[in-house]
Design a protein around this motif. Structure first.
Motif, PDB file in Angstrom:
ATOM      1  N   HIS A 262       1.514   2.982  -8.443  1.00 46.48           N
ATOM      2  CA  HIS A 262       0.391   2.153  -8.348  1.00 46.48           C
ATOM      3  C   HIS A 262       0.320   1.357  -9.690  1.00 46.48           C
ATOM      4  O   HIS A 262      -0.113   0.236  -9.275  1.00 46.48           O
ATOM      5  CB  HIS A 262      -0.751   3.240  -8.407  1.00 46.48           C
TER       6      HIS A 262
ATOM      7  N   VAL B  85       2.335  -1.775  -8.801  1.00 45.52           N
ATOM      8  CA  VAL B  85       1.994  -2.700  -8.022  1.00 45.52           C
ATOM      9  C   VAL B  85       0.532  -3.393  -8.863  1.00 45.52           C
ATOM     10  O   VAL B  85       0.484  -4.744  -8.550  1.00 45.52           O
ATOM     11  CB  VAL B  85       1.447  -1.993  -6.725  1.00 45.52           C
TER      12      VAL B  85
ATOM     13  N   LYS C 239       2.350   1.421  -3.407  1.00 42.48           N
ATOM     14  CA  LYS C 239       1.577   1.801  -4.318  1.00 42.48           C
ATOM     15  C   LYS C 239       1.342   3.434  -4.511  1.00 42.48           C
ATOM     16  O   LYS C 239       0.573   3.793  -5.565  1.00 42.48           O
ATOM     17  CB  LYS C 239       0.030   1.267  -4.114  1.00 42.48           C
TER      18      LYS C 239
ATOM     19  N   LYS D 297       0.797  -1.062   0.112  1.00 47.42           N
ATOM     20  CA  LYS D 297      -0.269  -0.109  -0.107  1.00 47.42           C
ATOM     21  C   LYS D 297       0.812   1.252   0.048  1.00 47.42           C
ATOM     22  O   LYS D 297       0.608   2.361  -0.739  1.00 47.42           O
ATOM     23  CB  LYS D 297      -0.964  -0.010   1.169  1.00 47.42           C
TER      24      LYS D 297
END
Length: 273
Positions: free
Chosen positions: A72, A75, A68, A65
């Motif tokens: 983003h 991932v 990301k 997270k």
């Protein structure tokens, strides 16, 4: 032998691609580890490792997270590639990746991802089986294929609902259905939409559970009223469509002889070879 060689080449290529993705991560922002008494804060790099328990699952989810936020797309590519790899090559067990989807992307984006990737990956598996493995499926699982063939013919007039029933109530493992449907001459559109719709409850449970687990930090959080209410809502939403399909199945479908013991038949077929 040529079909096995072709399949082996595809597996090797896909494995190499996934290896490159997981070992050549783009540079991410380093994060600080809390300092111990009398020590300076330390800088820790991102690293990937397969989680072995709930704590490591949360650790991996938190790391991805954070990663990301800056990468983003990477991932998302890494997660989609790992999911499609598992589904395409009929590797059992998708619950972990579904839970990870909920933890990383949230309950709704994670659910959409899980449903799409499950469907696309299963379709790839269908195509691979149709191209390379139909004769091998019959060779290794003759009794199980014969049983499914008989049931498909008995339910040919309601084929879509029969496949939907098998997805809601996995009397036969999903991975085995994926590799067997080409042998049974199941049309691609019927296969595609039966996977897309039939696995929504299972994906929903796993993704929502992963989203909840990523937010709790102790056993007390599990037994909070808010968490228990969410788990109850998950159970109700997952059971309702299953109950409706089961009611329809009893009235219109022929599924006698297809129960959880059919999975034992798969193992018996394997031992024969």
């Amino acid at each position: 032998m040529r079909s096995l060689a072709g399949l082996g080449a595809l597996v090797a290529a896909a494995s190499f691609f996934l290896y490159l993705l997981s070992t050549h991560l783009p540079p991410g922002t380093k994060h600080l580890q809390p300092a111990s008494d009398g020590e300076d804060e330390t800088v820790e790099e991102y690293s990937l490792k397969f989680p072995s328990d709930l704590d490591s699952l949360r650790e991996l989810a938190e790391m991805l997270k954070l990663y990301k936020r800056e990468h983003h797309s990477y991932v998302l590519l890494l997660f989609c590639s790992a999911y499609l790899y598992k589904q395409s090559f009929a590797i059992p067990g998708s619950s972990f990746l579904n839970m990870l989807a909920g933890a990383i992307f949230g309950p709704w984006e994670g659910l959409v991802l899980a449903c799409l990737l499950t469907t696309v990956g299963s379709t790839f598996c269908f195509l691979l089986s149709s191209t390379f493995g139909k004769q091998h499926v019959v060779y290794f699982f003759p009794d199980k294929v014969a049983l499914l063939q008989r049931k498909v013919e008995e339910n040919r007039s309601s084929l879509f609902f029969f496949l939907l029933f098998l997805r809601f109530f996995p009397m036969t493992p999903n991975w085995f259905l994926n590799i067997t449907c080409p042998v049974l001459n199941i049309p691609m559109p019927i296969f595609f939409f039966s996977v897309l719709i039939g696995l929504i409850p299972y994906n929903f449970i796993c993704v929502r559970t992963g989203s909840i687990l990523s937010e709790i930090s102790s056993l007390d959080d599990i037994f909070s009223w808010a968490t228990l209410a969410q788990l109850l809502a998950i159970a109700l939403m997952a059971l309702l469509p299953g109950a409706l399909i089961k009611k329809y199945g009893k009235a219109h479908l022929s599924v006698d002889g297809m129960d959880s013991d059919s999975q034992d038949q798969i193992r018996k077929d394997q031992k024969k070879r």
